[in-house]
Design an enzyme around this catalytic site. Structure first.
Site, PDB file in Angstrom:
ATOM      1  N   SER A 156       0.661  -1.311  -0.328  1.00 43.92           N
ATOM      2  CA  SER A 156      -0.124  -0.028  -0.333  1.00 43.92           C
ATOM      3  C   SER A 156       1.170   1.131   0.044  1.00 43.92           C
ATOM      4  CB  SER A 156      -1.520   0.173   1.400  1.00 43.92           C
ATOM      5  OG  SER A 156      -1.734   0.910   1.532  1.00 43.92           O
ATOM      6  N   TYR A 172      -1.022  -1.371  10.331  1.00 44.24           N
ATOM      7  CA  TYR A 172      -1.576  -1.470   9.227  1.00 44.24           C
ATOM      8  C   TYR A 172      -0.322  -1.463   8.244  1.00 44.24           C
ATOM      9  CZ  TYR A 172      -3.931  -0.909   4.796  1.00 44.24           C
ATOM     10  OH  TYR A 172      -3.556  -0.821   2.357  1.00 44.24           O
ATOM     11  N   LYS A 176       1.849  -4.042   5.590  1.00 46.65           N
ATOM     12  CA  LYS A 176       1.751  -3.469   4.436  1.00 46.65           C
ATOM     13  C   LYS A 176       3.318  -3.903   3.728  1.00 46.65           C
ATOM     14  CE  LYS A 176      -2.571  -4.074   2.939  1.00 46.65           C
ATOM     15  NZ  LYS A 176      -2.723  -5.759   2.020  1.00 46.65           N
TER      16      LYS A 176
END
Length: 280
Positions: A156, A172, A176
């Site tokens: 991401s 997160y 990622k």
């Protein structure tokens, strides 16, 4: 200029995690339309990762079947121990092979560092990096035996640039970016055989990125994932940024080396030359 060869998946089995909705479903439909047999994996969980709804995966399988394609549903919850191995076992027992693996499943939960307890962290890591590793680890022996394979991870932009991140996404972003490290490690491990490993960094209007933006349709990202999962992709170690039909490649880079002399260097020397180390 000669016409490019059609990207096809005839005779190939493609495992796509999180394929019941959004990006994963768009990947599944496109690759099935190009001849691939799809393992539509989705546990049918809610946005917070809870619950279980097998009809989510079943609906995509039914759609592919109705269009004349081939697909089967798999419902493993990737948080569970051994789930990744069971997804690959399902594909091999059902179809005898696995040619491509697209790690699309993910979980986006917000918490600042002080709120990120061990259980929260472990959950984000389980979905974001442990599951992709276990899936790849289980798929690689079959790909080695076939002398062919493609593995696609999902990273991401939130993880790659401070300017693109927002508060609450520390766990997160860590997971990622870990997929980028996993991609690099596996690409190095498998560089001398016909197994290529890359990653996609998608932006699309899904239930995760909650906005009404037809220009960010998942279908506009799907060709990028399909390319990386296909025999047309013969590179490894790249990140493909994909959003709204726009694509760019990303590789880790570094600035030219600055020689500060052969003698001892001080922190002040680094401070004085810091701007010279920045990528232009």
């Amino acid at each position: 200029m000669a016409e490019p060869q059609a990207v096809r998946f005839d005779g190939q089995v493609v495992v796509i995690t999180g394929a019941g909705r959004g990006l994963g479903a768009a990947y599944a439909r496109l690759i099935a339309a190009r001849g691939g047999t799809i393992v539509v994996h989705d546990a049918g969980v809610a946005k917070d990762g809870g619950g279980f709804d097998p009809t989510v995966a079943d609906a995509v399988v039914a759609e592919i079947d109705a269009a004349g394609g081939a697909a089967a549903a798999c419902y493993e919850n990737l948080e569970a121990v051994g789930a990744g191995e069971r997804v690959i076992e399902f594909a091999v027992s059902r179809y005898g092979r696995v040619d491509a693996l697209i790690n699309n499943a993910g979980l986006v939960l917000f918490a600042n560092p002080e709120e990120t307890g061990l259980a929260f962290w472990d959950r984000m890591i389980a979905i974001g990096i442990s599951a992709p590793f276990q899936l790849a680890r289980a798929a690689i022996p079959h790909m080695r035996n076939q002398h062919y394979g493609r593995i696609v991870f999902t990273t991401s932009g939130r993880a790659m640039r401070v300017e693109d991140c927002v508060p609450g996404l520390t766990a997160y972003s860590a997971a990622k970016m870990a997929q980028v490290g996993l991609m690099i490690g596996l690409a190095a491990e498998l560089h001398d055989i016909n197994i290529h490993v890359n990653a996609i960094s998608p932006v699309a209007a899904t239930r995760i990125l909650r906005r009404n933006a037809p220009e960010l349709s998942p279908e506009l990202v799907a060709p990028g994932a399909a390319f990386l999962a296909s025999s047309a992709c013969t590179t490894s170690g790249a990140v493909l940024n994909a959003a709204g039909g726009r694509f760019s490649g990303a590789w880790w880079d570094r600035s030219p080396t600055i020689d500060l002399g052969g003698g001892p260097v001080t922190p002040e020397d680094i401070a004085a030359n810091w701007s010279r180390t920045q990528l232009r």
